[in-house]
Write an enzyme that holds these catalytic residues in place. Structure first.
Site, mmCIF file in Angstrom:
data_model
loop_
_atom_site.group_PDB
_atom_site.id
_atom_site.type_symbol
_atom_site.label_atom_id
_atom_site.label_comp_id
_atom_site.label_asym_id
_atom_site.label_seq_id
_atom_site.Cartn_x
_atom_site.Cartn_y
_atom_site.Cartn_z
ATOM 1 C CG HIS A 10 -28.189 37.574 25.211
ATOM 2 N ND1 HIS A 10 -27.282 36.714 24.773
ATOM 3 C CD2 HIS A 10 -27.748 37.642 26.765
ATOM 4 C CE1 HIS A 10 -26.457 36.159 25.519
ATOM 5 N NE2 HIS A 10 -26.671 36.925 26.691
ATOM 6 C CG HIS A 12 -27.523 37.074 31.813
ATOM 7 N ND1 HIS A 12 -26.998 35.859 31.597
ATOM 8 C CD2 HIS A 12 -26.960 37.530 30.529
ATOM 9 C CE1 HIS A 12 -26.475 35.651 30.764
ATOM 10 N NE2 HIS A 12 -26.437 36.560 30.245
ATOM 11 C CE LYS A 93 -25.701 31.905 25.210
ATOM 12 N NZ LYS A 93 -25.835 32.879 26.454
ATOM 13 C CG HIS A 132 -21.036 32.998 25.186
ATOM 14 N ND1 HIS A 132 -21.253 33.877 26.134
ATOM 15 C CD2 HIS A 132 -19.450 32.983 24.723
ATOM 16 C CE1 HIS A 132 -19.909 34.739 26.326
ATOM 17 N NE2 HIS A 132 -18.922 34.265 25.448
ATOM 18 C CG HIS A 166 -23.206 38.004 23.576
ATOM 19 N ND1 HIS A 166 -22.141 37.222 23.071
ATOM 20 C CD2 HIS A 166 -23.646 37.373 24.498
ATOM 21 C CE1 HIS A 166 -22.090 36.133 23.759
ATOM 22 N NE2 HIS A 166 -22.783 36.244 24.883
ATOM 23 C CG ASP A 238 -24.795 39.663 27.516
ATOM 24 O OD1 ASP A 238 -25.095 38.761 28.227
ATOM 25 O OD2 ASP A 238 -23.694 39.592 27.346
HETATM 26 C C1 NCD Z 1 -22.801 37.090 31.524
HETATM 27 C C2 NCD Z 1 -23.415 36.889 32.843
HETATM 28 O O1 NCD Z 1 -22.901 37.428 33.576
HETATM 29 O O2 NCD Z 1 -24.097 35.976 33.050
HETATM 30 N N1 NCD Z 1 -21.451 37.758 31.368
HETATM 31 C C3 NCD Z 1 -21.176 38.729 30.257
HETATM 32 O O3 NCD Z 1 -20.127 39.238 30.398
HETATM 33 N N2 NCD Z 1 -21.996 39.029 29.351
HETATM 34 C C4 NCD Z 1 -22.644 35.783 30.832
HETATM 35 C C5 NCD Z 1 -22.575 35.950 29.100
HETATM 36 O O4 NCD Z 1 -23.693 36.069 28.794
HETATM 37 O O5 NCD Z 1 -21.681 35.692 28.699
HETATM 38 ZN ZN ZN Z 2 -25.175 36.922 28.330
#
Ligand code: NCD
Ligand code: ZN
Length: 335
Positions: A10, A12, A93, A132, A166, A238
């Site tokens: 997971h 970003h 997702k 999520h 998460h 995450d």
């Molecule tokens: C994530 C993001 O900034 O893209 N933020 C987070 O707090 N985890 C989005 C997400 O996965 O919820």
């Molecule tokens: Zn995330």
């Protein structure tokens, strides 16, 4: 200490300048990662996913790293579309509408009949659904409230692999063992912190994320399944970078940036908790191979017990433990 082909299930990676700045933080030490699709606009067509993957590969440069791509779930996805895009993606997702960063176009209502065509097709094509799992209720209860939606989906679509992303609560941990088709990712930060660390003293914007860190008993439940490498649990950082000004602001963006330190801190945590290296290997890699049926590129990470001072920022993004010492360092990466 040695880890083989670590995976971050997971992640970003963002786009544009941020992608260029942070991609190597993951690509250096991980063999691959599930790449979340919450760009603006969200990644939701074959052309978009192919082009995003190319931009990621460019940012990764000569590191050995496989981005496992995802689409942003829409109830309108039909079987012929999914068939056409299947080879380009590893999962899809699902975000509840408006629940986190760039999730405005997500799902509301969770009506099984509305979701049936897309989710049935995904099950038939063996495309996992990453979720999520938060309602729009009171912030500390959002995930526990969502467990009934997980149960509804798991029951209605028994052949669909559903990954509870998460997870932060003991309720989600309990759901894992009740439904064969429910799996979970756990972040590094939710194994380490509770709400107290975020807001118990001076407010810590760099620890603010969605879902918010919960109570000590929740963290204990997460730690237990991570340390024993429960076969349905995978590491998913995450890691969610935001520029410093978006975090140190009135109106702080949600997300903790852990990619550059994740393996080192996991090594420290497993050692401190007397968990075996085999379990760490399963948690950061082997479980994910099995659950997702992926074969990541070969990579061996040698960690050594040598104190490392975490930088105050990585290209303007403040990591967890900025300016603090962690016990393990990356000694060598063998490809
Ligand atoms: C994530 C993001 O900034 O893209 N933020 C987070 O707090 N985890 C989005 C997400 O996965 O919820
Ligand atoms: Zn995330």
């Amino acid at each position: 200490m040695q880890l083989t082909a670590p995976l971050d299930m997971h992640l970003h990676l963002r786009d544009g300048e941020m992608l260029e700045n942070i991609a190597k933080s993951s690509a250096h030490t991980f063999s691959g990662a599930i790449i979340m699709p919450n760009l603006v606009p969200p990644v939701s067509t074959k052309e978009e996913v192919v082009a995003y993957k190319e931009r990621i590969m460019k940012a990764v440069g000569d590191e050995t790293f496989t981005p496992y791509m995802t689409l942003f779930f829409k109830p309108s996805y039909d079987k012929s579309f999914l068939e056409s895009v299947k080879d380009e993606i590893t999962a899809i997702k699902l975000y509840p509408a408006g629940i986190t960063t760039n999730s405005e176009g997500g799902v509301s209502g969770f009506d099984v009949e509305e979701l049936r065509p897309a989710l049935t097709a995904m099950a038939e094509l063996n495309i996992p659904l990453c979720v999520h799992g938060e309602t729009n209720g009171f912030v500390m209860d959002r995930e526990a409230e969502f467990v009934s939606i997980y149960e509804k989906l798991a029951t209605a679509f028994p052949k669909l692999k559903i990954i509870m992303e998460h997870i932060t609560t003991k309720e989600s941990v309990q759901a894992l063992d009740k439904y064969e088709n429910l799996y979970a990712t756990i972040t590094l930060h939710h194994l380490l912190i509770t709400l107290d660390d975020v807001a118990g003293g001076m407010l810590q914007p760099h620890l603010f994320c969605k879902p918010i860190a919960k109570r000590p008993e929740d963290r204990s439940a997460l730690l237990k399944v991570a340390l024993e490498a429960h076969p349905k649990v995978m590491f998913g950082s995450d890691s969610a970078p935001h520029p410093r000004h978006a975090k140190e602001a009135c109106g702080c963006a949600a997300g903790v940036f852990t990619a550059p330190i994740a393996l080192q801190v996991l090594a420290e945590l497993f050692e401190k908790e007397n968990a075996s290296l085999e379990n760490l290997q399963a948690f950061v890699s082997d479980n994910a191979h099995r659950i997702y049926a992926v074969t990541p590129p070969k990579k061996t990470i040698i960690l050594e017990k040598r104190s490392f001072k975490v930088p105050s920022d990585y290209n303007g993004v403040v990591p967890m433990y900025a300016d603090e010492e962690i016990a393990y360092s990356i000694k060598e990466v063998q490809k």
